[in-house]
Write a protein that holds these residues in place. Structure first.
Motif, PDB file in Angstrom:
ATOM      1  N   LEU A 234     100.097  44.635  86.133  1.00 34.70           N
ATOM      2  CA  LEU A 234     100.944  43.488  86.456  1.00 34.70           C
ATOM      3  C   LEU A 234     100.822  43.178  87.943  1.00 34.70           C
ATOM      4  O   LEU A 234     100.951  44.069  88.782  1.00 34.70           O
ATOM      5  CB  LEU A 234     102.403  43.771  86.102  1.00 34.70           C
ATOM      6  N   ASP A 235     100.605  41.934  88.262  1.00 35.50           N
ATOM      7  CA  ASP A 235     100.441  41.472  89.641  1.00 35.50           C
ATOM      8  C   ASP A 235     101.790  41.457  90.360  1.00 35.50           C
ATOM      9  O   ASP A 235     102.827  41.840  89.811  1.00 35.50           O
ATOM     10  CB  ASP A 235      99.821  40.071  89.603  1.00 35.50           C
ATOM     11  N   ASN A 236     101.788  40.989  91.594  1.00 35.06           N
ATOM     12  CA  ASN A 236     103.019  40.863  92.375  1.00 35.06           C
ATOM     13  C   ASN A 236     103.950  39.812  91.758  1.00 35.06           C
ATOM     14  O   ASN A 236     103.502  38.841  91.131  1.00 35.06           O
ATOM     15  CB  ASN A 236     102.697  40.433  93.814  1.00 35.06           C
ATOM     16  N   LEU A 237     105.255  40.017  91.952  1.00 35.34           N
ATOM     17  CA  LEU A 237     106.266  39.010  91.611  1.00 35.34           C
ATOM     18  C   LEU A 237     106.256  38.621  90.132  1.00 35.34           C
ATOM     19  O   LEU A 237     106.458  37.474  89.768  1.00 35.34           O
ATOM     20  CB  LEU A 237     106.079  37.755  92.475  1.00 35.34           C
ATOM     21  N   VAL A 238     106.030  39.594  89.286  1.00 35.36           N
ATOM     22  CA  VAL A 238     106.130  39.381  87.842  1.00 35.36           C
ATOM     23  C   VAL A 238     107.511  39.852  87.377  1.00 35.36           C
ATOM     24  O   VAL A 238     108.024  40.855  87.863  1.00 35.36           O
ATOM     25  CB  VAL A 238     105.021  40.146  87.095  1.00 35.36           C
ATOM     26  N   GLN A 239     108.109  39.117  86.441  1.00 39.64           N
ATOM     27  CA  GLN A 239     109.402  39.498  85.888  1.00 39.64           C
ATOM     28  C   GLN A 239     109.239  39.827  84.413  1.00 39.64           C
ATOM     29  O   GLN A 239     108.768  38.997  83.623  1.00 39.64           O
ATOM     30  CB  GLN A 239     110.417  38.362  86.050  1.00 39.64           C
ATOM     31  N   VAL A 240     109.610  41.045  84.029  1.00 40.57           N
ATOM     32  CA  VAL A 240     109.575  41.476  82.633  1.00 40.57           C
ATOM     33  C   VAL A 240     111.010  41.782  82.220  1.00 40.57           C
ATOM     34  O   VAL A 240     111.657  42.656  82.798  1.00 40.57           O
ATOM     35  CB  VAL A 240     108.678  42.718  82.448  1.00 40.57           C
ATOM     36  N   GLN A 255     103.778  35.877  89.426  1.00 38.64           N
ATOM     37  CA  GLN A 255     104.874  34.954  89.104  1.00 38.64           C
ATOM     38  C   GLN A 255     104.990  34.647  87.609  1.00 38.64           C
ATOM     39  O   GLN A 255     105.626  33.681  87.223  1.00 38.64           O
ATOM     40  CB  GLN A 255     104.750  33.667  89.918  1.00 38.64           C
ATOM     41  N   THR A 256     104.394  35.465  86.793  1.00 36.98           N
ATOM     42  CA  THR A 256     104.607  35.332  85.358  1.00 36.98           C
ATOM     43  C   THR A 256     105.999  35.853  85.007  1.00 36.98           C
ATOM     44  O   THR A 256     106.465  36.839  85.581  1.00 36.98           O
ATOM     45  CB  THR A 256     103.535  36.127  84.584  1.00 36.98           C
ATOM     46  N   GLY A 257     106.643  35.198  84.055  1.00 37.00           N
ATOM     47  CA  GLY A 257     107.946  35.638  83.571  1.00 37.00           C
ATOM     48  C   GLY A 257     107.919  35.832  82.067  1.00 37.00           C
ATOM     49  O   GLY A 257     107.526  34.919  81.326  1.00 37.00           O
ATOM     50  N   ILE A 258     108.302  37.018  81.616  1.00 38.83           N
ATOM     51  CA  ILE A 258     108.311  37.328  80.188  1.00 38.83           C
ATOM     52  C   ILE A 258     109.755  37.567  79.765  1.00 38.83           C
ATOM     53  O   ILE A 258     110.404  38.500  80.247  1.00 38.83           O
ATOM     54  CB  ILE A 258     107.441  38.559  79.884  1.00 38.83           C
ATOM     55  N   SER A 259     110.263  36.736  78.884  1.00 42.20           N
ATOM     56  CA  SER A 259     111.670  36.781  78.500  1.00 42.20           C
ATOM     57  C   SER A 259     111.961  37.937  77.551  1.00 42.20           C
ATOM     58  O   SER A 259     111.059  38.596  77.039  1.00 42.20           O
ATOM     59  CB  SER A 259     112.074  35.454  77.850  1.00 42.20           C
ATOM     60  N   GLY A 260     113.240  38.143  77.305  1.00 44.29           N
ATOM     61  CA  GLY A 260     113.701  39.310  76.571  1.00 44.29           C
ATOM     62  C   GLY A 260     113.153  39.422  75.162  1.00 44.29           C
ATOM     63  O   GLY A 260     112.980  38.432  74.448  1.00 44.29           O
ATOM     64  N   CYS A 268      95.598  41.261  76.392  1.00 42.25           N
ATOM     65  CA  CYS A 268      95.923  39.868  76.713  1.00 42.25           C
ATOM     66  C   CYS A 268      95.716  39.619  78.207  1.00 42.25           C
ATOM     67  O   CYS A 268      95.755  40.546  79.020  1.00 42.25           O
ATOM     68  CB  CYS A 268      97.357  39.547  76.330  1.00 42.25           C
ATOM     69  N   MET A 269      95.528  38.349  78.554  1.00 46.45           N
ATOM     70  CA  MET A 269      95.378  37.958  79.956  1.00 46.45           C
ATOM     71  C   MET A 269      96.240  36.727  80.207  1.00 46.45           C
ATOM     72  O   MET A 269      96.074  35.705  79.533  1.00 46.45           O
ATOM     73  CB  MET A 269      93.915  37.659  80.295  1.00 46.45           C
ATOM     74  N   PHE A 270      97.166  36.840  81.184  1.00 42.95           N
ATOM     75  CA  PHE A 270      98.044  35.732  81.546  1.00 42.95           C
ATOM     76  C   PHE A 270      97.731  35.283  82.969  1.00 42.95           C
ATOM     77  O   PHE A 270      97.703  36.110  83.889  1.00 42.95           O
ATOM     78  CB  PHE A 270      99.519  36.148  81.459  1.00 42.95           C
ATOM     79  N   GLY A 271      97.523  33.990  83.158  1.00 46.48           N
ATOM     80  CA  GLY A 271      97.317  33.461  84.499  1.00 46.48           C
ATOM     81  C   GLY A 271      98.619  33.401  85.279  1.00 46.48           C
ATOM     82  O   GLY A 271      99.692  33.757  84.787  1.00 46.48           O
ATOM     83  N   GLY A 272      98.542  32.946  86.514  1.00 41.19           N
ATOM     84  CA  GLY A 272      99.715  32.878  87.375  1.00 41.19           C
ATOM     85  C   GLY A 272     100.756  31.890  86.878  1.00 41.19           C
ATOM     86  O   GLY A 272     100.439  30.851  86.299  1.00 41.19           O
TER      87      GLY A 272
END
Length: 346
Positions: A234-240, A255-260, A268-272
């Motif tokens: 997980l990169d910087n400033l990610v919210q899980v 800066q990815t955000g993954i909700s509850g 998997c690969m998620f961009g910014g």
């Protein structure tokens, strides 16, 4: 790090072209090379720099044939990029090995268990019944809560906070400011318009070989665990958020955000700046482009883009139409004028 070119070549099973006795003590970009440093050339776009670089030694592919004279010593290897990465591992390890012992002031509970060859920096805190494995490095001002378990060979950088009861596997890296096990965002609306806190009594579990970026936060489960499976990066400033599960070797940019309660599959690969809505499932091998909003479950192997996220091919066609909308609008206005003009002439 202070090695002769011949030592590096031996380590990488490479071939020397030039002065094998030249010594390097640091690394550099080939375009910014300085004497006493090691650079690498893996992309032909940067070839011009190898003829002017001041680096003392340069890693190149065995297939590389110079067009001009080169001052630097060449170390020819099968894959220059991979070889450079291996040397960086060695360089980082040599720096880390210099960190040993318990600095003061720091606090380690007398009920904590610590392994061999650990480092605890000044002002770090290790709580009651915590278990810290062998070769762990805990940098200054880190907080390790009660009942936390940390496996072997982990690096906990300065300012990391690991809440009570969390579990960190082997060979994990947590960068500065990361928060593991903070409360999930749970509040029950009341009749008077206020919100009552729902206490979060679960924990967060990071399996082996997980790396967490600076200032990334991973909430604990409301009940049960938030699970980050092995190899996740997980990169910087990610919210899980609470009770999320992220499958093996999934990676996410900043800066990815993954909700509850989201379930994310493997690889998997998620961009910014990707946003993922709560209580959905993302399958294995899913790719999501930057700034996309995923608001429904995704099947295995899908490639998504946009907000709301759709198949990337449809999204690119849609963006092409959006780009042309001003011209399409002009054409529509022109056609309406012609149609109205034709009606008026009847």
């Amino acid at each position: 790090m202070d090695f002769k070119a011949t030592d590096i070549a031996a380590f990488l099973d490479g071939e020397i072209v030039g002065n094998g006795n030249v010594r390097v003590s640091n690394v550099s970009k080939i375009e910014e090379g300085k004497p006493g440093t090691l650079a690498f050339l893996a992309n032909n776009k940067y070839e011009n720099y190898i003829y002017t670089t001041k680096a003392s030694a340069v890693l190149v592919n065995k297939s590389f044939i110079p067009r001009e004279e080169i001052e630097a010593t060449l170390i020819k290897v099968d894959d220059a990029y991979e070889a450079f990465a291996s040397l960086l591992d060695l360089y980082v390890q040599s720096k880390a090995d210099s960190k040993k012992g318990i600095e003061q002031p720091s606090y380690i509970s007398d009920k904590a268990k610590t392994g061999e060859n650990i480092y605890v920096g000044a002002f770090a805190y290790v709580g009651k019944n915590a278990k810290v494995g062998d070769n762990v490095k805990i940098y200054p001002q880190a907080y390790i809560g009660d009942n936390v378990t940390i496996g072997d060979d982990c690096i906990i950088y300065a300012g990391v906070k690991i809440y009570d009861d969390c579990v960190i596997g082997n060979r994990c890296i947590l960068h500065s400011g990361a928060v593991i096990g903070s409360d999930g965002f749970g509040f029950a609306p009341q009749k008077d318009g206020s919100y009552k806190k729902i206490h979060q009594i679960g924990n967060t579990v990071l399996e082996d070989d997980v790396e967490i970026g600076a200032n990334t936060t991973i909430d604990c489960g409301t009940m049960g665990s938030t699970l980050i499976h092995k190899g996740v990066k997980l990169d910087n400033l990610v919210q899980v958020a609470h009770n999320v599960e992220i499958g093996e070797h999934t990676v996410s940019a900043a800066q990815t955000g993954i909700s509850g309660s989201v379930k994310v599959g493997k690889n998997c690969m998620f961009g910014g700046q990707v946003g993922i809505a709560g209580h959905i499932t993302v399958g294995n091998n899913v790719l999501v482009g930057a700034q996309s909003g995923v608001n429904s479950s995704a099947k295995d192997d899908q490639k998504l883009l946009g907000s709301p996220a759709i198949d990337i091919r449809k999204a690119l066609r849609a963006y092409g139409l959006i780009k042309d909308l001003p011209e399409i609008r002009k054409d529509v206005i022109h056609l309406k004028k012609e149609m109205n003009s034709g009606k008026n002439n009847k």
